[in-house]
Write a protein that holds these residues in place. Structure first.
Motif, PDB file in Angstrom:
ATOM      1  N   TYR A 154       5.736  -8.138  -8.913  1.00 27.19           N
ATOM      2  CA  TYR A 154       4.553  -7.515  -9.517  1.00 27.19           C
ATOM      3  C   TYR A 154       3.896  -6.479  -8.600  1.00 27.19           C
ATOM      4  N   ASN A 155       4.324  -6.430  -7.338  1.00 29.44           N
ATOM      5  CA  ASN A 155       3.670  -5.539  -6.374  1.00 29.44           C
ATOM      6  C   ASN A 155       3.459  -4.140  -6.971  1.00 29.44           C
ATOM      7  N   GLY A 156       2.192  -3.669  -6.914  1.00 29.02           N
ATOM      8  CA  GLY A 156       1.855  -2.400  -7.566  1.00 29.02           C
ATOM      9  C   GLY A 156       2.594  -1.211  -6.992  1.00 29.02           C
ATOM     10  N   GLN A 157       2.785  -1.214  -5.657  1.00 23.04           N
ATOM     11  CA  GLN A 157       3.406  -0.051  -5.011  1.00 23.04           C
ATOM     12  C   GLN A 157       4.931  -0.130  -5.023  1.00 23.04           C
ATOM     13  N   TYR A 158       5.455  -1.288  -4.605  1.00 21.81           N
ATOM     14  CA  TYR A 158       6.900  -1.387  -4.392  1.00 21.81           C
ATOM     15  C   TYR A 158       7.589  -2.295  -5.401  1.00 21.81           C
ATOM     16  N   GLY A 159       6.820  -2.880  -6.295  1.00 19.04           N
ATOM     17  CA  GLY A 159       7.368  -3.908  -7.178  1.00 19.04           C
ATOM     18  C   GLY A 159       8.424  -3.381  -8.133  1.00 19.04           C
ATOM     19  N   VAL A 160       9.428  -4.228  -8.380  1.00 12.74           N
ATOM     20  CA  VAL A 160      10.538  -3.801  -9.228  1.00 12.74           C
ATOM     21  C   VAL A 160      10.102  -3.703 -10.687  1.00 12.74           C
ATOM     22  N   LEU A 161       9.058  -4.433 -11.070  1.00 15.26           N
ATOM     23  CA  LEU A 161       8.592  -4.374 -12.461  1.00 15.26           C
ATOM     24  C   LEU A 161       8.090  -2.979 -12.797  1.00 15.26           C
ATOM     25  N   ASN A 162       7.291  -2.412 -11.892  1.00 17.51           N
ATOM     26  CA  ASN A 162       6.813  -1.052 -12.108  1.00 17.51           C
ATOM     27  C   ASN A 162       7.957  -0.044 -12.082  1.00 17.51           C
ATOM     28  N   GLN A 163       8.932  -0.273 -11.206  1.00 12.36           N
ATOM     29  CA  GLN A 163      10.077   0.645 -11.136  1.00 12.36           C
ATOM     30  C   GLN A 163      10.857   0.643 -12.444  1.00 12.36           C
ATOM     31  N   LEU A 164      11.060  -0.550 -12.987  1.00 12.93           N
ATOM     32  CA  LEU A 164      11.832  -0.661 -14.222  1.00 12.93           C
ATOM     33  C   LEU A 164      11.068  -0.066 -15.402  1.00 12.93           C
ATOM     34  N   LEU A 165       9.744  -0.281 -15.425  1.00 21.18           N
ATOM     35  CA  LEU A 165       8.948   0.202 -16.553  1.00 21.18           C
ATOM     36  C   LEU A 165       8.474   1.631 -16.344  1.00 21.18           C
ATOM     37  N   GLY A 166       8.620   2.141 -15.119  1.00 24.12           N
ATOM     38  CA  GLY A 166       8.136   3.480 -14.822  1.00 24.12           C
ATOM     39  C   GLY A 166       6.614   3.568 -14.853  1.00 24.12           C
ATOM     40  N   THR A 167       5.947   2.471 -14.525  1.00 27.86           N
ATOM     41  CA  THR A 167       4.483   2.460 -14.517  1.00 27.86           C
ATOM     42  C   THR A 167       3.973   2.262 -13.098  1.00 27.86           C
ATOM     43  N   ASP A 168       2.663   2.313 -12.929  1.00 24.39           N
ATOM     44  CA  ASP A 168       2.106   1.942 -11.626  1.00 24.39           C
ATOM     45  C   ASP A 168       0.925   0.993 -11.818  1.00 24.39           C
ATOM     46  N   THR A 169       1.176  -0.026 -12.634  1.00 19.70           N
ATOM     47  CA  THR A 169       0.137  -1.015 -12.923  1.00 19.70           C
ATOM     48  C   THR A 169      -0.044  -1.955 -11.734  1.00 19.70           C
ATOM     49  N   GLN A 170      -1.312  -2.275 -11.445  1.00 15.49           N
ATOM     50  CA  GLN A 170      -1.590  -3.329 -10.465  1.00 15.49           C
ATOM     51  C   GLN A 170      -1.603  -4.656 -11.233  1.00 15.49           C
ATOM     52  N   TRP A 171      -0.433  -5.273 -11.338  1.00 19.05           N
ATOM     53  CA  TRP A 171      -0.297  -6.445 -12.210  1.00 19.05           C
ATOM     54  C   TRP A 171      -1.203  -7.594 -11.810  1.00 19.05           C
ATOM     55  N   LEU A 172      -1.429  -7.716 -10.510  1.00 18.41           N
ATOM     56  CA  LEU A 172      -2.292  -8.815 -10.051  1.00 18.41           C
ATOM     57  C   LEU A 172      -3.657  -8.263  -9.646  1.00 18.41           C
TER      58      LEU A 172
ATOM     59  N   ILE B  32      18.457  -8.580   1.670  1.00 17.84           N
ATOM     60  CA  ILE B  32      19.454  -7.827   2.444  1.00 17.84           C
ATOM     61  C   ILE B  32      19.153  -6.329   2.467  1.00 17.84           C
ATOM     62  N   SER B  33      17.990  -5.931   1.934  1.00 17.29           N
ATOM     63  CA  SER B  33      17.616  -4.515   1.996  1.00 17.29           C
ATOM     64  C   SER B  33      16.875  -4.231   3.298  1.00 17.29           C
ATOM     65  N   PRO B  34      17.242  -3.144   3.975  1.00 15.17           N
ATOM     66  CA  PRO B  34      16.466  -2.758   5.159  1.00 15.17           C
ATOM     67  C   PRO B  34      15.031  -2.424   4.750  1.00 15.17           C
ATOM     68  N   SER B  35      14.099  -2.606   5.685  1.00 18.48           N
ATOM     69  CA  SER B  35      12.682  -2.468   5.328  1.00 18.48           C
ATOM     70  C   SER B  35      12.353  -1.130   4.684  1.00 18.48           C
ATOM     71  N   ASN B  36      12.958  -0.033   5.204  1.00 22.02           N
ATOM     72  CA  ASN B  36      12.594   1.269   4.641  1.00 22.02           C
ATOM     73  C   ASN B  36      13.067   1.416   3.196  1.00 22.02           C
ATOM     74  N   GLU B  37      14.211   0.799   2.882  1.00 26.34           N
ATOM     75  CA  GLU B  37      14.689   0.871   1.506  1.00 26.34           C
ATOM     76  C   GLU B  37      13.921  -0.070   0.595  1.00 26.34           C
ATOM     77  N   LEU B  38      13.395  -1.133   1.210  1.00 27.61           N
ATOM     78  CA  LEU B  38      12.620  -2.108   0.451  1.00 27.61           C
ATOM     79  C   LEU B  38      11.389  -1.451  -0.153  1.00 27.61           C
ATOM     80  N   THR B  39      10.810  -0.512   0.581  1.00 30.77           N
ATOM     81  CA  THR B  39       9.589   0.141   0.110  1.00 30.77           C
ATOM     82  C   THR B  39       9.879   1.493  -0.534  1.00 30.77           C
ATOM     83  N   ALA B  40      11.147   1.885  -0.569  1.00 25.86           N
ATOM     84  CA  ALA B  40      11.477   3.194  -1.141  1.00 25.86           C
ATOM     85  C   ALA B  40      11.800   3.085  -2.631  1.00 25.86           C
ATOM     86  N   GLY B  41      11.952   1.879  -3.121  1.00 24.74           N
ATOM     87  CA  GLY B  41      12.170   1.717  -4.547  1.00 24.74           C
ATOM     88  C   GLY B  41      13.603   1.878  -4.987  1.00 24.74           C
ATOM     89  N   THR B  42      14.564   1.503  -4.151  1.00 25.20           N
ATOM     90  CA  THR B  42      15.952   1.525  -4.601  1.00 25.20           C
ATOM     91  C   THR B  42      16.302   0.159  -5.176  1.00 25.20           C
TER      92      THR B  42
END
Lengths: 316, 280
Positions: A154-172, B32-42
């Motif tokens: 759910y992480n707003g910045q790096y969360g995979v949910l936002n990546q998949l939905l293409g949004t930037d919601t602060q889910w929590l 198993i993602s390196p930290s920089n990739e973890l925050t880069a959204g891959t």
């Protein structure tokens, strides 16, 4: 607690109810059964009651005193004021509301989804073991790991949910949304166990009943409502009560996902009690809250035991 | 019901598989993602790394070394959960037999008392237990946790074992008794070997219960001396929320024992649940 629990046993059945149809040489065997039972039960009783009885009584005592860290040594007697304070505490009612919402919604959703999964797993599928193993997985994942994982999803910045939905919601980020997102994480994990409970119930329904319904020309939906659901009622009742008790006590997943925030929006009764007792060091008040939880869970548990007894009477 | 299932059911199965596996996959990928990739959204790391696992297994514990703490915490969890399971299983198997086969006064009352204790929320006991543990110098020790966990896991073992005994035919015991076996002898030589599937299922559930416990461990432990893996993970989730990789690696390792147990004994779960709840 033990007080509330002895009630159903004594009130409902004044005479010890014998199991039907278990013929045994009574005159020889029954003698000395009591002593042997004590011998067998003593270790378990020591382990359990030794640890639990003292805290149960002590919590009751603590709840009657004004115990907090601000005044070490002198604990004035407070009577029931800790209890009345709970109900005049303006922040308690929202907490109760969150707990009720969490309990009702998560239990209802888990029941509906769990029923679907159970019906699916009960069908004569190929690779049955594979699908069943799959469903076991979320249940086996430790609650804290589950919470940490979803918090990251759910992480707003790096969360995979936002990546998949293409949004930037602060889910929590907002109270009501966060509460619902915690429920999603809880549902993901606990639907498994509901499904397995219901599957266990489904497997006790003989196939002939289905066949009879088909012969009688009943549709699948009709068969489900008129044959399956009534026979599954004991399993449904048991799983409902168990999940309700579990959901009412919810603490771990709240702790790791939101810490009760944002703006206290995900605080539940158990979490609030923890905060009052251990963060604010109000042990007396925390103990009173804890006892109110015990009473509520006790009521639920009595309901649960009543269902179990009915099942036994029905010979399930 | 004997006819072949419609293909639609397999579509449901596929959906189920995705819903179940996606979060697991994300846990593993993050670990198993390196930290920089973890925050880069891959979604899949270009340079996957097992460095975090290596750190967890090799680095020394102490201070702020998260990886080392995870290893020690996991070891603590293994010890605490195993000892708890063993003790609870032994006393639960004995006591469960009493409930299943013997008629004695207050049988139901005692059984309900055990059940009620199983349902008590830990938060209701934790304040005075903390004080008691402090007096007995059991805070931050594995023994303190084992004692506490036994009070949760034992009622559970008692209940499921009792129901399992009920599902066994009584004739074999009676025959052994007629042949001159003592009551305890019949229990040890005839009943327990027959109850092996029930024992396995109960042990698995008991281990999972102890492995998953959080609140007592959170409040009773403060150092790596006894801190369990759920507490370690919860602590570092809050502290290093952007370096989820290490939490994920710890999470994968924390999930391994229960997930493997559940997969291994999957077929016991349904029968265990049937015995443990519905039959009452």
């Amino acid at each position: 607690m033990s007080q509330t629990q002895t009630k159903p046993a004594t009130a409902g059945s004044p005479a010890p109810r014998q199991k039907p149809a278990r013929p045994r040489p009574k005159a020889v065997v029954v003698r000395g059964e009591g002593k042997f039972a004590v011998f067998l039960l003593l270790p378990a009783a020591l382990v359990v009651f030794g640890v639990v009885l003292y805290p149960v009584i002590r919590t009751l005592l603590i709840s009657l005193y004004k115990v907090d860290s601000a005044m070490p040594g002198s604990y004035p007697f407070a009577g029931l004021s800790n209890y009345t304070k709970v109900f005049s505490d303006p922040s308690f009612y929202p907490v109760l509301g969150h707990t009720a919402y969490f309990t009702l919604v998560s239990t209802a959703v888990e029941l509906v989804l769990g029923m679907g999964v159970a019906l699916l797993l009960n069908a004569p599928l190929r690779f049955r073991w594979l699908w069943r193993s799959l469903v076991v997985l979320p249940w086996a994942l430790p609650t804290i790991v589950n919470g940490a994982l979803w918090r990251w999803i759910y992480n707003g910045q790096y969360g995979v949910l936002n990546q998949l939905l293409g949004t930037d919601t602060q889910w929590l980020g907002s109270p009501f949304l966060a509460l619902n997102m915690v429920i999603v994480a809880d549902v993901w994990k606990n639907t498994s166990i509901v499904a397995f409970f219901l599957l266990a119930g489904l497997q006790t329904i003989p196939a002939e009943l289905h066949e009879a319904a088909v012969v009688d020309g009943a549709s699948k939906l009709r068969t489900f409502w008129s044959v399956v659901v009534p026979l599954l009622k004991p399993s449904i009742a048991v799983v409902l009560v168990l999940r309700t008790i579990e959901a009412f006590k919810v603490f771990d997943i709240i702790y790791v996902m939101t810490g009760g925030g944002p703006a206290s929006g995900t605080q539940t009764v158990a979490f609030y009690t923890y905060l009052q007792a251990f963060s604010n060091q109000l042990f007396g008040y925390g103990a009173a809250l804890a006892y109110l939880i015990v009473i509520a869970v006790g009521a639920l548990a009595m309901f649960y035991l009543r269902i179990l007894r009915q099942n036994q009477l029905a010979g399930v | 019901m004997r006819n072949r299932p419609s293909p639609v059911l397999y579509i449901f199965c596929a959906v189920l598989a995705v819903v179940v596996l996606a979060p697991f996959a994300w846990l593993v990928i993050s670990s198993i993602s390196p930290s920089n990739e973890l925050t880069a959204g891959t979604l899949w790391p270009d340079h996957p790394t097992l460095a975090r696992y290596r750190d967890i297994f090799t680095s020394s514990a102490g201070g702020d070394n998260v990886a080392g703490t995870f290893r020690i915490a996991m070891l603590n969890s293994l010890i605490v959960a195993s000892c708890t399971t063993l003790i609870s299983l032994v006393v639960g198997s004995l006591g469960g037999y009493a409930f299943a086969r013997l008629r004695f006064r207050f049988r139901r009352t005692t059984l309900f008392a055990f059940l009620a204790i199983y349902m008590l929320p830990p938060i209701a006991l934790v304040i005075p237990l903390y004080l008691a543990m402090a007096n007995l110098q059991l805070l931050d020790t594995k023994l303190g946790l084992i004692v506490t966990y036994c009070s949760i896991v034992t009622p559970f073992c008692l209940w499921t074992m009792s129901n399992f005994y009920l599902s066994l035919p009584i004739e074999l015991e009676d025959a052994a008794r007629v042949d001159g076996c003592s009551r305890l002898g019949a229990l040890l030589r005839i009943v327990l070997p027959l109850a092996r599937p029930g024992i396995v299922a109960t042990a698995m559930f008991g281990f999972l219960l102890a492995w998953d416990e959080f609140l007592y461990s959170l409040i009773f432990t403060s150092t790596t001396n006894a801190k369990t893996i759920p507490v370690a993970i919860a602590e570092f989730t809050g502290k290093f929320s952007s370096d989820f990789g290490l939490v994920a690696a710890g999470g994968v390792l924390a999930a391994l024992p229960p997930v493997l147990l559940a997969l291994l004994f999957q077929r016991y779960i349904v029968s265990g649940l049937t015995a443990g709840s519905v039959k009452g």
